[in-house]
Structure formats: C-alpha cells, structure tokens
Design a protein around this motif. Structure first.
Motif, mmCIF file in Angstrom:
data_model
loop_
_atom_site.group_PDB
_atom_site.id
_atom_site.type_symbol
_atom_site.label_atom_id
_atom_site.label_comp_id
_atom_site.label_asym_id
_atom_site.label_seq_id
_atom_site.Cartn_x
_atom_site.Cartn_y
_atom_site.Cartn_z
ATOM 1 N N ILE A 54 1.568 -24.803 -39.218
ATOM 2 C CA ILE A 54 0.124 -24.928 -39.489
ATOM 3 C C ILE A 54 -0.431 -26.141 -38.750
ATOM 4 O O ILE A 54 -1.482 -26.069 -38.107
ATOM 5 C CB ILE A 54 -0.146 -25.068 -41.004
ATOM 6 C CG1 ILE A 54 0.210 -23.790 -41.739
ATOM 7 C CG2 ILE A 54 -1.591 -25.472 -41.270
ATOM 8 C CD1 ILE A 54 -0.692 -22.612 -41.500
ATOM 9 N N ALA A 55 0.264 -27.257 -38.827
ATOM 10 C CA ALA A 55 -0.197 -28.465 -38.136
ATOM 11 C C ALA A 55 -0.304 -28.226 -36.637
ATOM 12 O O ALA A 55 -1.275 -28.641 -36.001
ATOM 13 C CB ALA A 55 0.739 -29.636 -38.433
ATOM 14 N N ASP A 56 0.700 -27.544 -36.072
ATOM 15 C CA ASP A 56 0.643 -27.226 -34.641
ATOM 16 C C ASP A 56 -0.567 -26.360 -34.321
ATOM 17 O O ASP A 56 -1.252 -26.572 -33.317
ATOM 18 C CB ASP A 56 1.920 -26.508 -34.195
ATOM 19 C CG ASP A 56 3.144 -27.415 -34.188
ATOM 20 O OD1 ASP A 56 2.974 -28.654 -34.257
ATOM 21 O OD2 ASP A 56 4.269 -26.869 -34.119
ATOM 22 N N SER A 57 -0.852 -25.387 -35.168
ATOM 23 C CA SER A 57 -2.010 -24.515 -34.952
ATOM 24 C C SER A 57 -3.307 -25.302 -34.989
ATOM 25 O O SER A 57 -4.225 -25.048 -34.211
ATOM 26 C CB SER A 57 -2.067 -23.421 -36.018
ATOM 27 O OG SER A 57 -0.967 -22.571 -35.924
ATOM 28 N N LEU A 58 -3.393 -26.247 -35.904
ATOM 29 C CA LEU A 58 -4.626 -27.024 -36.059
ATOM 30 C C LEU A 58 -4.868 -27.979 -34.897
ATOM 31 O O LEU A 58 -6.000 -28.408 -34.681
ATOM 32 C CB LEU A 58 -4.593 -27.806 -37.373
ATOM 33 C CG LEU A 58 -4.724 -26.962 -38.631
ATOM 34 C CD1 LEU A 58 -4.426 -27.808 -39.855
ATOM 35 C CD2 LEU A 58 -6.101 -26.340 -38.721
ATOM 36 N N MET A 59 -3.830 -28.315 -34.173
ATOM 37 C CA MET A 59 -3.971 -29.296 -33.096
ATOM 38 C C MET A 59 -4.323 -28.670 -31.744
ATOM 39 O O MET A 59 -4.537 -29.392 -30.766
ATOM 40 C CB MET A 59 -2.686 -30.122 -32.967
ATOM 41 C CG MET A 59 -2.389 -30.954 -34.200
ATOM 42 S SD MET A 59 -3.795 -31.933 -34.814
ATOM 43 C CE MET A 59 -4.108 -32.994 -33.434
ATOM 44 N N LEU A 60 -4.426 -27.360 -31.682
ATOM 45 C CA LEU A 60 -4.818 -26.723 -30.432
ATOM 46 C C LEU A 60 -6.284 -27.043 -30.144
ATOM 47 O O LEU A 60 -7.126 -26.956 -31.045
ATOM 48 C CB LEU A 60 -4.605 -25.206 -30.516
ATOM 49 C CG LEU A 60 -3.160 -24.758 -30.703
ATOM 50 C CD1 LEU A 60 -3.093 -23.264 -30.995
ATOM 51 C CD2 LEU A 60 -2.335 -25.094 -29.461
ATOM 52 N N PRO A 61 -6.606 -27.426 -28.915
ATOM 53 C CA PRO A 61 -7.980 -27.851 -28.605
ATOM 54 C C PRO A 61 -9.052 -26.840 -29.000
ATOM 55 O O PRO A 61 -10.091 -27.222 -29.558
ATOM 56 C CB PRO A 61 -7.939 -28.068 -27.094
ATOM 57 C CG PRO A 61 -6.509 -28.384 -26.793
ATOM 58 C CD PRO A 61 -5.710 -27.570 -27.771
ATOM 59 N N HIS A 62 -8.824 -25.563 -28.737
ATOM 60 C CA HIS A 62 -9.860 -24.577 -29.071
ATOM 61 C C HIS A 62 -10.026 -24.428 -30.586
ATOM 62 O O HIS A 62 -11.117 -24.134 -31.059
ATOM 63 C CB HIS A 62 -9.580 -23.226 -28.401
ATOM 64 C CG HIS A 62 -8.434 -22.472 -28.977
ATOM 65 N ND1 HIS A 62 -7.113 -22.780 -28.711
ATOM 66 C CD2 HIS A 62 -8.400 -21.408 -29.833
ATOM 67 C CE1 HIS A 62 -6.322 -21.944 -29.358
ATOM 68 N NE2 HIS A 62 -7.069 -21.101 -30.045
ATOM 69 N N VAL A 63 -8.957 -24.662 -31.355
ATOM 70 C CA VAL A 63 -9.051 -24.601 -32.812
ATOM 71 C C VAL A 63 -9.839 -25.806 -33.321
ATOM 72 O O VAL A 63 -10.722 -25.665 -34.176
ATOM 73 C CB VAL A 63 -7.650 -24.529 -33.467
ATOM 74 C CG1 VAL A 63 -7.740 -24.636 -34.980
ATOM 75 C CG2 VAL A 63 -6.933 -23.251 -33.045
#
Length: 165
Positions: A50-59
């Motif tokens: 989840i943390a990795d997903s949240l750190m994506l620039p477009h997210v």
C-alpha cells in the motif's frame, strides 16, 4: 503367574498411541505458531505494498487534487478509487485474520483506520467513499466492527479517541 503377551502388546500399543498424540499436538502447536508468523509477515507485506502504491507520482497527484476539491479527470478519479479499494481490502483482510485468531486485537490499526476514514490520514485517499460504495459486498463481521469502531467515531479529536478503540 506368566506374562500375558496380549496385555503387553495392548500396553505397548496404548503407549504408542499416546506418544503419537503427544507428537501430533507438538506438530499442531508448531504449525499454529508458523501460521501466526506467516499472517504477521503477510500483514507487513500488504502494508508495504500500500505504501509503495501511495508513493507513485501519479497517485500522489491524483489523491491530492481530489482532496483539494480540484477538478480531476476520470483517470485521476479511478486512480484515487483504486488505491482506496486496495486499502479497504487490506483492512477487511486484517479484520478477517483477527476474526480467525491469527492476529491479536492490538495488531489491528484501528486508530489509523479512523484517521484515514475521517480524512485525517497521512495521505488524502477517498476511503470513506469506497467504504460507502462497497460496504454491501464487504464481510458482514468487518462492516459491523468497522461501523462500531471507525464510522461511529466522530469526536473532534479523533487521533486520541481512535487509538483507544
């Protein structure tokens, strides 16, 4: 008085059965410890994901625009909703592991759930919207628990109150 071979064989068989049961109990106990450790490891992996997903620039861009009330594209809306769905599924899974006895009550981050649900989390993700959209298909036990410990928690100082739930 002679030795009855039948009695000796019966006693030997009974001792063997008892030894087998003791061994089986030890194996089950070891297996339960392994399963609990696996559940804790999976929880950490899911949280990391989840943390990795949240750190994506477009997210980051999409969720922050959403939180500021700016106009967002369909793609940005989908991005925010998909991240929130992923978070809600993690929470439902965590509750399921708790209900199954694999996690202790204190291992459920209910305080964090409260913050995210009441828009005070570290990232502006629309978990409330997703919860309202999906609660009819979520596990009934999770929904009841979530309603009692997260949704109903509407005090102004949520962080300290949520942590107590």
């Amino acid at each position: 008085m002679g030795v009855d071979l039948g009695q000796i064989a019966t006693i030997g068989a009974n001792v063997g059965v008892i030894a087998g049961l003791v061994f089986l109990a030890m194996e089950i106990r070891q297996n339960n410890k392994f399963l609990a450790a696996q559940a804790r490891y999976s929880l950490r992996q899911y949280r990391s994901d989840i943390a990795d997903s949240l750190m994506l620039p477009h997210v980051i861009e999409a969720t922050h625009k959403w939180a500021r009330g700016e106009e967002i594209s369909q793609e940005e809306k989908s991005t925010g909703l998909m991240v929130a769905i992923k978070i809600m599924e993690l929470w439902e899974w965590q509750y399921g592991e708790y209900a199954a006895g694999m996690l202790e009550r204190g291992e459920l981050p209910v305080g964090a759930w409260c913050l995210w649900f009441h828009d005070e989390g570290p990232f502006p993700v629309p978990v409330r919207e997703v919860y309202e959209m999906r609660k009819s298909v979520l596990n009934a036990g999770f929904v009841q628990f979530f309603e009692e410990h997260v949704v109903a928690n509407v005090t102004p100082v949520r962080q300290s109150t949520c942590a107590e739930n």
